[in-house]
Write a protein that holds these residues in place. Structure first.
Motif, mmCIF file in Angstrom:
data_model
loop_
_atom_site.group_PDB
_atom_site.id
_atom_site.type_symbol
_atom_site.label_atom_id
_atom_site.label_comp_id
_atom_site.label_asym_id
_atom_site.label_seq_id
_atom_site.Cartn_x
_atom_site.Cartn_y
_atom_site.Cartn_z
ATOM 1 N N HIS A 246 0.690 -1.009 0.022
ATOM 2 C CA HIS A 246 0.139 0.237 0.064
ATOM 3 C C HIS A 246 0.893 1.312 -0.435
ATOM 4 O O HIS A 246 1.924 1.046 0.378
ATOM 5 N N GLU A 252 1.146 2.386 -7.386
ATOM 6 C CA GLU A 252 0.526 2.635 -8.694
ATOM 7 C C GLU A 252 1.562 2.524 -10.090
ATOM 8 O O GLU A 252 1.431 1.524 -10.852
ATOM 9 N N GLU A 253 2.502 3.295 -10.348
ATOM 10 C CA GLU A 253 3.468 3.274 -11.139
ATOM 11 C C GLU A 253 4.595 2.290 -10.503
ATOM 12 O O GLU A 253 4.630 1.576 -11.827
ATOM 13 N N LEU A 256 1.186 -1.264 -9.172
ATOM 14 C CA LEU A 256 -0.442 -1.644 -9.335
ATOM 15 C C LEU A 256 -0.464 -2.101 -11.008
ATOM 16 O O LEU A 256 -1.411 -2.409 -11.064
ATOM 17 N N ARG A 257 0.360 -0.684 -11.256
ATOM 18 C CA ARG A 257 -0.379 -1.008 -12.745
ATOM 19 C C ARG A 257 0.624 -1.872 -13.652
ATOM 20 O O ARG A 257 0.312 -2.420 -14.560
#
Length: 288
Positions: A246, A252-253, A256-257
């Motif tokens: 988290h 994200e970068e 998760l992407r």
């Protein structure tokens, strides 16, 4: 006890073994105790505090398990003849070691008197032992995180000796076209490649071989995330991100992407990661 005997004891710790499962309990306890000695000249560690600290270290740097058992190394390290308890060893049922019993009885543990004096009189020996433990049981990519977590400072003169095959890195980088298999990073400064590393899937410290099918090219960030268990790679070569990861900036970068994406494959199919090594990483490293 002299330096040679201490080093021999550290090199031959009685580590629990079942197949190729990881058991970093004793190594983490030794690093934790070395930090307390280095920072506070502290020999004795009360289990009420040390047990909880060790539990956190096992969660962060050990394999994902339903429960962690810091009481086991706290007692069983005595069998390696470098550790002692504040109560007679025979008063503990080694077949039924209980966390609650150690806490209720205010049990403390620490390096034996001989080992304590040896380490106290030679600060560089603390560094040498700590580096040996790190090199033997953990990949280099996460050494700094472990040192920060326990509070050890290795800024002394001892130099470690890497035992991995020197050609492993070049073989892996060639196989993956000198690019990160996750994000494709392949920046060069002039002719020098920056930040691309050869990662073992099954750690060298766990018996993973220095062969192409047990390696993958990763940038420095994805190498660290991989060795910490923030993501793993499935048998169908997809990246699987840990649900425990988290954050706000970078999650994200960097992670998760790429979740569920097929990672970059080596140029030659014969160098694809083998399932046995991928399975080991899922079981013993991935925090998912």
């Amino acid at each position: 006890m002299d330096e040679r005997k201490l080093i021999d004891a550290i090199n031959h710790l009685n580590i629990w073994k079942q197949g190729d499962q990881r058991a970093p309990h004793k190594p983490l306890l030794i690093l934790y105790a070395l930090a307390k000695l280095q920072n506070r000249d502290q020999q004795w560690l009360n289990y009420n505090v040390a047990g909880e600290d060790l539990r956190k270290l096992l969660i962060d740097f050990g394999p994902l398990r339903k429960s962690q058992y810091p009481e086991q190394p706290f007692v069983r390290l005595t069998s390696d003849h470098i550790w002692q308890l504040s109560i007679p060893s025979e008063s503990i049922d080694r077949n039924n070691i209980k966390d609650k019993w150690l806490k209720n009885n205010q049990v403390a543990g620490g390096f034996s008197d001989e080992v304590y004096r040896l380490l106290k009189n030679d600060p560089n020996l603390i560094i040498k032992i700590a580096q040996m433990v790190l090199d033997t049981h953990f990949p280099e990519s996460i050494h700094d995180e472990i040192l920060d977590a326990v509070g050890l400072d290795l800024s002394y003169t001892y130099k470690k000796v890497k035992k991995r095959a020197p050609e492993f890195r070049e073989k892996i980088l060639i196989a993956y076209g000198y690019s990160c298999a996750v994000c494709g990073f392949n920046v060069r400064l002039g002719h020098k490649l920056i930040g691309i590393e050869a990662a073992h899937i099954k750690w060298h410290q766990a018996g993973g071989p220095d062969i192409e099918t047990n390696g993958i090219a990763l940038c420095a960030m994805h190498h660290k995330l991989f060795d910490l268990g923030a993501f793993t790679i499935t048998r169908d070569h997809k990246l699987l991100a840990s649900q425990h990861a988290h954050g706000t900036h970078g999650l994200e970068e960097w992670l998760l992407r790429y979740d569920q994406n097929v990672i970059g494959k080596p140029r030659e199919g014969i160098y694809l990661p083998q399932g046995q090594y991928l399975d080991w990483h899922v079981r013993e490293v991935f925090k998912g």
